[in-house]
Design an enzyme around this catalytic site. Structure first.
Site, PDB file in Angstrom:
ATOM      1  N   HIS A  17      -7.284   6.331  -5.209  1.00  0.00           N
ATOM      2  CA  HIS A  17      -6.751   5.149  -5.909  1.00  0.00           C
ATOM      3  C   HIS A  17      -8.135   4.324  -6.457  1.00  0.00           C
ATOM      4  O   HIS A  17      -8.123   4.037  -7.636  1.00  0.00           O
ATOM      5  CB  HIS A  17      -6.221   4.042  -4.961  1.00  0.00           C
ATOM      6  CG  HIS A  17      -5.224   4.276  -3.962  1.00  0.00           C
ATOM      7  ND1 HIS A  17      -5.047   4.320  -2.592  1.00  0.00           N
ATOM      8  CD2 HIS A  17      -3.935   4.872  -4.627  1.00  0.00           C
ATOM      9  CE1 HIS A  17      -3.627   4.620  -2.348  1.00  0.00           C
ATOM     10  NE2 HIS A  17      -3.150   4.994  -3.456  1.00  0.00           N
ATOM     11  N   LYS A  41       9.575   1.798   4.313  1.00  0.00           N
ATOM     12  CA  LYS A  41       8.847   2.021   5.493  1.00  0.00           C
ATOM     13  C   LYS A  41       7.830   0.921   5.963  1.00  0.00           C
ATOM     14  O   LYS A  41       7.455   0.146   5.183  1.00  0.00           O
ATOM     15  CB  LYS A  41       8.004   3.446   5.075  1.00  0.00           C
ATOM     16  CG  LYS A  41       7.813   3.386   3.586  1.00  0.00           C
ATOM     17  CD  LYS A  41       6.904   4.623   2.932  1.00  0.00           C
ATOM     18  CE  LYS A  41       6.726   4.253   1.432  1.00  0.00           C
ATOM     19  NZ  LYS A  41       5.624   5.054   1.012  1.00  0.00           N
ATOM     20  N   ARG A  95      -0.984  13.266  -9.061  1.00  0.00           N
ATOM     21  CA  ARG A  95      -1.844  14.211  -8.278  1.00  0.00           C
ATOM     22  C   ARG A  95      -1.091  15.529  -8.696  1.00  0.00           C
ATOM     23  O   ARG A  95      -2.013  16.698  -8.638  1.00  0.00           O
ATOM     24  CB  ARG A  95      -1.644  13.884  -6.652  1.00  0.00           C
ATOM     25  CG  ARG A  95      -2.405  12.874  -6.339  1.00  0.00           C
ATOM     26  CD  ARG A  95      -2.086  12.445  -5.075  1.00  0.00           C
ATOM     27  NE  ARG A  95      -0.766  11.625  -5.144  1.00  0.00           N
ATOM     28  CZ  ARG A  95      -0.633  10.925  -4.174  1.00  0.00           C
ATOM     29  NH1 ARG A  95      -1.135  10.748  -2.906  1.00  0.00           N
ATOM     30  NH2 ARG A  95       0.787  10.456  -4.370  1.00  0.00           N
ATOM     31  N   SER A 133      -2.674   8.129   0.973  1.00  0.00           N
ATOM     32  CA  SER A 133      -2.710   7.280   2.230  1.00  0.00           C
ATOM     33  C   SER A 133      -2.078   7.929   3.554  1.00  0.00           C
ATOM     34  O   SER A 133      -2.679   7.411   4.349  1.00  0.00           O
ATOM     35  CB  SER A 133      -2.005   5.899   1.932  1.00  0.00           C
ATOM     36  OG  SER A 133      -2.749   5.505   0.497  1.00  0.00           O
TER      37      SER A 133
HETATM   38  P1  ADP Z   1       3.379   4.174  -4.241  1.00  0.00           P
HETATM   39  O1  ADP Z   1       3.866   3.945  -2.704  1.00  0.00           O
HETATM   40  O2  ADP Z   1       3.932   3.355  -4.949  1.00  0.00           O
HETATM   41  O3  ADP Z   1       3.631   5.728  -4.539  1.00  0.00           O
HETATM   42  P2  ADP Z   1       0.517   4.746  -3.387  1.00  0.00           P
HETATM   43  O4  ADP Z   1      -0.281   3.707  -2.709  1.00  0.00           O
HETATM   44  O5  ADP Z   1       1.058   6.076  -2.512  1.00  0.00           O
HETATM   45  O6  ADP Z   1       1.838   4.056  -3.964  1.00  0.00           O
HETATM   46  O7  ADP Z   1       0.129   5.306  -4.900  1.00  0.00           O
HETATM   47  C1  ADP Z   1       0.153   4.342  -5.987  1.00  0.00           C
HETATM   48  C2  ADP Z   1      -0.452   4.959  -7.062  1.00  0.00           C
HETATM   49  O8  ADP Z   1      -1.729   5.862  -7.153  1.00  0.00           O
HETATM   50  C3  ADP Z   1       0.643   6.307  -7.531  1.00  0.00           C
HETATM   51  O9  ADP Z   1       0.730   6.197  -8.979  1.00  0.00           O
HETATM   52  C4  ADP Z   1       0.095   7.391  -6.913  1.00  0.00           C
HETATM   53  O10 ADP Z   1       0.445   8.503  -7.597  1.00  0.00           O
HETATM   54  C5  ADP Z   1      -1.333   7.270  -7.187  1.00  0.00           C
HETATM   55  N1  ADP Z   1      -2.348   8.166  -6.387  1.00  0.00           N
HETATM   56  C6  ADP Z   1      -2.242   8.007  -5.041  1.00  0.00           C
HETATM   57  N2  ADP Z   1      -3.322   8.718  -4.509  1.00  0.00           N
HETATM   58  C7  ADP Z   1      -3.895   9.329  -5.608  1.00  0.00           C
HETATM   59  C8  ADP Z   1      -5.087  10.141  -5.836  1.00  0.00           C
HETATM   60  N3  ADP Z   1      -5.707  10.866  -4.727  1.00  0.00           N
HETATM   61  N4  ADP Z   1      -5.487  10.212  -7.019  1.00  0.00           N
HETATM   62  C9  ADP Z   1      -4.887   9.797  -7.944  1.00  0.00           C
HETATM   63  N5  ADP Z   1      -3.836   8.986  -7.809  1.00  0.00           N
HETATM   64  C10 ADP Z   1      -3.403   8.624  -6.632  1.00  0.00           C
END
Ligand code: ADP
Length: 167
Positions: A17, A41, A95, A133
């Protein structure tokens, strides 16, 4: 003065992030990190906790960049929130193939709700492609050290959260 909104669960913030936030700051003058407060969730960290963790982690940015980022929580429709903020585009990270279908679907829905609100995808950096996460939560729940995958304050908060849940 482009304004980007980077929305997500951020439960918790990872180095992946952070990389998207840093890159987003090269595309937009202002970046709003928007934490979705309602989710199907049950999150590990409350929305307020996630906001505090992100704000503390952003202190690692150079001060001129830090001033250009705001961290908010929101509930309801992202497209409506982003329009209310007068955002120019939504920012999302990709990703790999596993993210693609879902992200394209979300982008299409948001585009139909808000035709002037495109989604800009940034590819994950090579070194953080596998970071999520949920991976951090699983690792920390088993007592693993997540320091290589998340800002230091997040790694500490994860360890403390699972220690508290176990006691
Ligand atoms: P959501 O539940 O909305 O997917 P996340 O917190 O999991 O929320 O992810 C938010 C955004 O960040 C999404 O677009 C996800 O693809 C991106 N993201 C999550 N992890 C990574 C990473 N390691 N590298 C690049 N983008 C990421």
């Amino acid at each position: 003065m482009a304004l980007a909104v980077y929305a997500g669960s951020f439960d918790p913030l990872t180095n992946g992030h952070m990389a998207i936030i840093r890159s987003g700051l090269r595309l937009a003058e202002r970046l709003v990190v928007a934490i979705g407060a309602q989710s199907d969730k049950k999150p590990l960290f409350t929305a307020k906790e996630r906001q505090g963790l992100i704000m503390a982690a952003l202190k690692s940015l150079p001060p001129p960049d830090r001033k250009r980022v705001e961290v908010i929580t929101f509930s309801g429709l992202l497209a409506a929130k982003a329009q209310a903020l007068k955002a120019d585009f939504l920012l999302r990270g990709l990703r790999g193939g596993a993210d693609l279908e879902y992200e394209l679907q979300m982008a299409a829905v948001n585009r139909s709700l808000a035709p002037n609100l495109p989604t800009v995808f940034l590819p994950a950096e090579e070194g953080s492609r596998f970071i999520s996460s949920s991976m951090l939560r699983q690792l920390a729940a088993l007592g693993g050290n997540v320091a290589a995958f998340a800002p230091a304050n997040v790694a500490q908060a994860l360890a403390a959260k699972y220690a508290a849940l176990k006691s």
